[in-house]
Design a protein around this motif. Structure first.
Motif, PDB file in Angstrom:
ATOM      1  N   GLU A   1       0.275  -0.902   0.116  1.00 47.66           N
ATOM      2  CA  GLU A   1       0.033   0.036   0.451  1.00 47.66           C
ATOM      3  C   GLU A   1       0.586   1.136   0.074  1.00 47.66           C
ATOM      4  O   GLU A   1       2.453   0.670   0.037  1.00 47.66           O
ATOM      5  CB  GLU A   1      -0.996  -0.125   1.047  1.00 47.66           C
ATOM      6  CG  GLU A   1       0.171  -0.140   2.728  1.00 47.66           C
ATOM      7  CD  GLU A   1      -0.267  -1.478   3.049  1.00 47.66           C
ATOM      8  OE1 GLU A   1      -0.374  -2.107   4.409  1.00 47.66           O
ATOM      9  OE2 GLU A   1      -0.154  -2.455   2.283  1.00 47.66           O
ATOM     10  N   ILE A   2       0.388   2.251  -0.479  1.00 47.00           N
ATOM     11  CA  ILE A   2       0.928   3.481  -0.358  1.00 47.00           C
ATOM     12  C   ILE A   2       0.948   3.891   0.615  1.00 47.00           C
ATOM     13  O   ILE A   2      -0.404   4.382   0.989  1.00 47.00           O
ATOM     14  CB  ILE A   2       1.015   4.455  -1.744  1.00 47.00           C
ATOM     15  CG1 ILE A   2       0.686   3.417  -3.086  1.00 47.00           C
ATOM     16  CG2 ILE A   2       1.313   5.965  -1.784  1.00 47.00           C
ATOM     17  CD1 ILE A   2       0.640   4.097  -4.225  1.00 47.00           C
ATOM     18  N   LEU A   3       1.472   5.055   1.391  1.00 39.56           N
ATOM     19  CA  LEU A   3       1.627   5.986   2.305  1.00 39.56           C
ATOM     20  C   LEU A   3       2.116   6.929   2.090  1.00 39.56           C
ATOM     21  O   LEU A   3       2.660   7.781   2.216  1.00 39.56           O
ATOM     22  CB  LEU A   3       2.392   4.995   3.676  1.00 39.56           C
ATOM     23  CG  LEU A   3       2.442   3.530   3.827  1.00 39.56           C
ATOM     24  CD1 LEU A   3       3.022   2.593   4.802  1.00 39.56           C
ATOM     25  CD2 LEU A   3       1.302   3.416   4.539  1.00 39.56           C
ATOM     26  N   LYS A   4       1.111   7.946   2.781  1.00 36.28           N
ATOM     27  CA  LYS A   4       1.380   9.609   2.489  1.00 36.28           C
ATOM     28  C   LYS A   4       2.575  10.680   4.464  1.00 36.28           C
ATOM     29  O   LYS A   4       2.115   9.768   4.216  1.00 36.28           O
ATOM     30  CB  LYS A   4       0.293  10.300   2.276  1.00 36.28           C
ATOM     31  CG  LYS A   4       0.314  11.378   2.393  1.00 36.28           C
ATOM     32  CD  LYS A   4      -1.232  12.333   2.078  1.00 36.28           C
ATOM     33  CE  LYS A   4      -1.384  13.711   1.594  1.00 36.28           C
ATOM     34  NZ  LYS A   4      -2.382  14.128   2.066  1.00 36.28           N
ATOM     35  N   VAL A   5       3.367  10.599   3.284  1.00 37.68           N
ATOM     36  CA  VAL A   5       4.403  10.420   4.172  1.00 37.68           C
ATOM     37  C   VAL A   5       4.514  13.142   3.938  1.00 37.68           C
ATOM     38  O   VAL A   5       4.600  13.577   2.753  1.00 37.68           O
ATOM     39  CB  VAL A   5       6.039  11.140   4.330  1.00 37.68           C
ATOM     40  CG1 VAL A   5       6.450  11.458   5.038  1.00 37.68           C
ATOM     41  CG2 VAL A   5       5.884   9.653   3.750  1.00 37.68           C
ATOM     42  N   SER A   6       4.005  13.408   4.998  1.00 36.90           N
ATOM     43  CA  SER A   6       4.167  15.046   5.217  1.00 36.90           C
ATOM     44  C   SER A   6       5.077  15.780   5.657  1.00 36.90           C
ATOM     45  O   SER A   6       5.745  15.218   5.942  1.00 36.90           O
ATOM     46  CB  SER A   6       2.785  15.794   5.743  1.00 36.90           C
ATOM     47  OG  SER A   6       1.145  15.047   4.924  1.00 36.90           O
ATOM     48  N   PHE A   7       5.381  16.842   4.806  1.00 37.70           N
ATOM     49  CA  PHE A   7       6.638  18.016   5.119  1.00 37.70           C
ATOM     50  C   PHE A   7       6.384  19.003   5.061  1.00 37.70           C
ATOM     51  O   PHE A   7       6.017  19.365   4.250  1.00 37.70           O
ATOM     52  CB  PHE A   7       8.045  17.809   5.204  1.00 37.70           C
ATOM     53  CG  PHE A   7       8.198  16.812   3.300  1.00 37.70           C
ATOM     54  CD1 PHE A   7       8.553  17.716   2.645  1.00 37.70           C
ATOM     55  CD2 PHE A   7       7.042  15.619   2.835  1.00 37.70           C
ATOM     56  CE1 PHE A   7       8.507  17.499   1.341  1.00 37.70           C
ATOM     57  CE2 PHE A   7       7.452  15.467   1.590  1.00 37.70           C
ATOM     58  CZ  PHE A   7       8.124  16.762   0.688  1.00 37.70           C
TER      59      PHE A   7
END
Length: 584
Positions: free
Chosen positions: A423-429
């Motif tokens: 699954e694709i995981l969302k990484v914010s910054f």
């Protein structure tokens, strides 16, 4: 558009003609280049000719070619225009010119010219004014003390506003400020503050206890939704006892309330005033997307600032400018003063959104990220030599206990144990240079073990919008502690804008908050350290917060620049800086 802008557009159009100084072109073509009518083109060309920037020889008859001859070559012409932009303080136009596709040698010279614009300057037709111009590579967010959460903004807010007390981290004592004295009742549940008389806000209004009450009520207001609202939870009642006395009744005994009264969130604002008006050493002259201008408060209740004006300008991230407190060029040959060293208290980190039902709930997955994010390797590969690999929020602990060796094999084994299924995981910054580099490095390394990460950069101005990151699985973030270390540590878990506060949930959150509450009521310094150690150990063992690095800063200042001492945010107190003039 200004005449200068039109002229720059003409010069830049020369790149299609190899930047020659003479250009043959029809009026209609000129109209297309400058996006205006033929009639306006003729007016603009006459005005430019009057400025002696060019000579225009119109062609005979409609549609015939005209000749433009520029009086200076492209390099000299653009440098002259660039200087004029800076002299008129049109920094936006200058920055936009830097963004154009210019020959590298010209762009390099423009960057050098921009360098000379920043730093310390003397101005004023009759009396000398000391002006400090500081570049920043990002837009500033709020300066409202009830909402400010970012380190630089917190520092600027401290220049605009004052608090009832100040805390001396070195001596571990509170000193009087807007309050000239205070009492604590025998049971520790009632605190009374006695305000200075004659303190004026920047708008000329005199400060009274009603303003302190307004500040507290605004912070407490559920509708205002301040991220620092938690600091008001211990208060049962607030009473104004006359114009210059205010009393707080608490639910229980806690010395931490005195820390709250020294925090920027409790900085006193005038009653019913929503503008950026405080009692601080500097007032806000202008605050726009591209600039913050502060001017010395000549009615400050303590010693007046030596600097008269401070300007903080936003410039592009790739601009080659790195000056904060430099002196004019004529002072460049003098000996350097003492170097100021700073190692970030707090650290950059990764934390996981436990409010979201995803694989990040799994310890093995978080352990995979822990081993994947090899900070020593990242520092080496990205050549970030001004970083210290972190294992704690406190650099002294990171130095004592450096990170253990990490391998891709360990990361891959933990990822497999987690049951990850592609699954694709969302990484914010934050959408800033360093954060982008860190995130891209992590994404590339994750791909090598079959982990799919989707990067989500967001602007600093969206920091307070929970919906921007609510659907994130992880976040790359940084926390820089203020001088009051214990309060800063508590704030890391209580502040609504803190991503550790936002993302912790369930039993983990309950456990952390219970210990933080014990820390908040503890007065013994050694026991405070024990509680902080316990919290960090819990976060590390459960891979809830993965410390990445501390930032190391070293700055040499000219010997003539006096009273420069950097706070933990990396800024000097503007009120105390002064320039020792050369004596001939």
């Amino acid at each position: 558009m200004k005449l200068l802008d039109y002229y720059v557009s003409l010069r830049l159009h020369q790149k299609e003609n190899d930047f020659t100084d003479t250009m043959n072109i029809t009026v209609q073509e000129l109209a297309d280049v400058l996006c205006c009518t033929e009639r306006n083109i003729k007016i603009l060309l006459k005005r430019m000719a009057a400025e002696k920037w060019l000579t225009w020889k119109p062609g005979r008859g409609r549609g015939n070619t005209s000749t433009l001859t520029f009086h200076k070559d492209i390099r000299t012409g653009l440098l002259e225009i660039f200087h004029q932009m800076l002299q008129k303080e049109d920094v936006n136009a200058a920055i936009n010119l830097l963004k154009e596709n210019l020959p590298e040698d010209i762009k390099e010279e423009l960057h050098h010219t921009l360098n000379t614009y920043f730093g310390y300057q003397e101005k004023g037709p009759e009396t000398t004014k000391d002006v400090l111009k500081i570049p920043m590579t990002r837009e500033l967010s709020t300066l409202d003390p009830a909402f400010v959460s970012v380190s630089s903004e917190s520092h600027f807010a401290r220049q605009i506003y004052d608090t009832l007390l100040q805390y001396d981290e070195k001596e571990k004592v509170f000193t009087a400020h807007l309050a000239h004295d205070y009492d604590v009742s025998a049971d520790g549940r009632t605190m009374t503050f006695y305000l200075r008389k004659g303190v004026m806000f920047h708008n000329g209004k005199h400060m009274t206890s009603k303003d302190v009450l307004y500040t507290f009520q605004r912070l407490k207001d559920q509708n205002a939704n301040s991220p620092c609202q938690w600091q008001t939870a211990l208060v049962l009642d607030v009473r104004c006892i006359g114009l210059y006395t205010i009393q707080f009744s608490l639910k229980r005994k806690t010395r931490m309330f005195l820390h709250f009264m020294s925090s920027i969130s409790m900085a006193v604002q005038p009653e019913d005033e929503t503008e950026l008006i405080g009692t601080g050493p500097f007032s806000v002259k202008d605050f726009r997307d591209d600039v913050l201008i502060l001017e010395a408060n000549t009615h400050y209740f303590k010693e007046r600032a030596w600097l008269d004006r401070i300007e903080i300008w936003q410039i592009p991230q790739n601009t080659k400018v790195d000056l904060h407190y430099e002196l004019p060029e004529e002072s460049g040959n003098e000996q350097l003063g003492e170097a100021v060293n700073l190692l970030q208290v707090g650290s950059n980190y990764i934390t996981f959104n436990l409010n979201k039902a995803s694989i990040v709930q799994n310890w093995h997955f978080r352990n995979a990220i822990y081993h994947l994010f090899d900070i020593h390797l990242m520092i080496k590969e990205l050549k970030k030599d001004k970083l210290l690999a972190a294992t704690s929020l406190f650099p002294e602990k990171s130095l004592e206990n450096p990170p253990s060796e990490k391998t891709l094999k360990q990361a891959e084994e933990s990822l497999h144990a987690s049951g990850y299924n592609g699954e694709i995981l969302k990484v914010s910054f934050f959408d800033m240079k360093y954060s982008n580099e860190d995130a891209m490095w992590l994404k590339k390394r994750a791909e090598s073990i079959g982990l799919n990460l989707k990067l989500h950069p967001f602007p600093l101005t969206d920091y307070y919008k929970e919906e921007v990151t609510a659907n994130s699985d992880m976040i790359l973030m940084g926390e820089m502690f203020e001088n009051n270390i214990v309060l800063a540590f508590i704030n890391f878990f209580k502040h609504k804008a803190s991503f550790v506060n936002r993302f912790l949930a369930g039993q983990e959150e309950e456990h952390i908050q219970r210990i933080v509450d014990l820390l908040m009521d503890e007065e013994d310094e050694e026991k405070q350290k024990d509680y902080m150690d316990e919290i960090e150990h819990y976060l590390q063992e459960r891979r809830l917060v993965l410390n990445s690095y501390h930032t190391y800063r070293k700055k040499n200042f000219p010997a003539s620049l006096k009273n420069v001492s950097m706070n933990t945010f990396g800024w000097a107190d503007f009120r105390k800086i002064w320039i020792k003039p050369a004596v001939k």
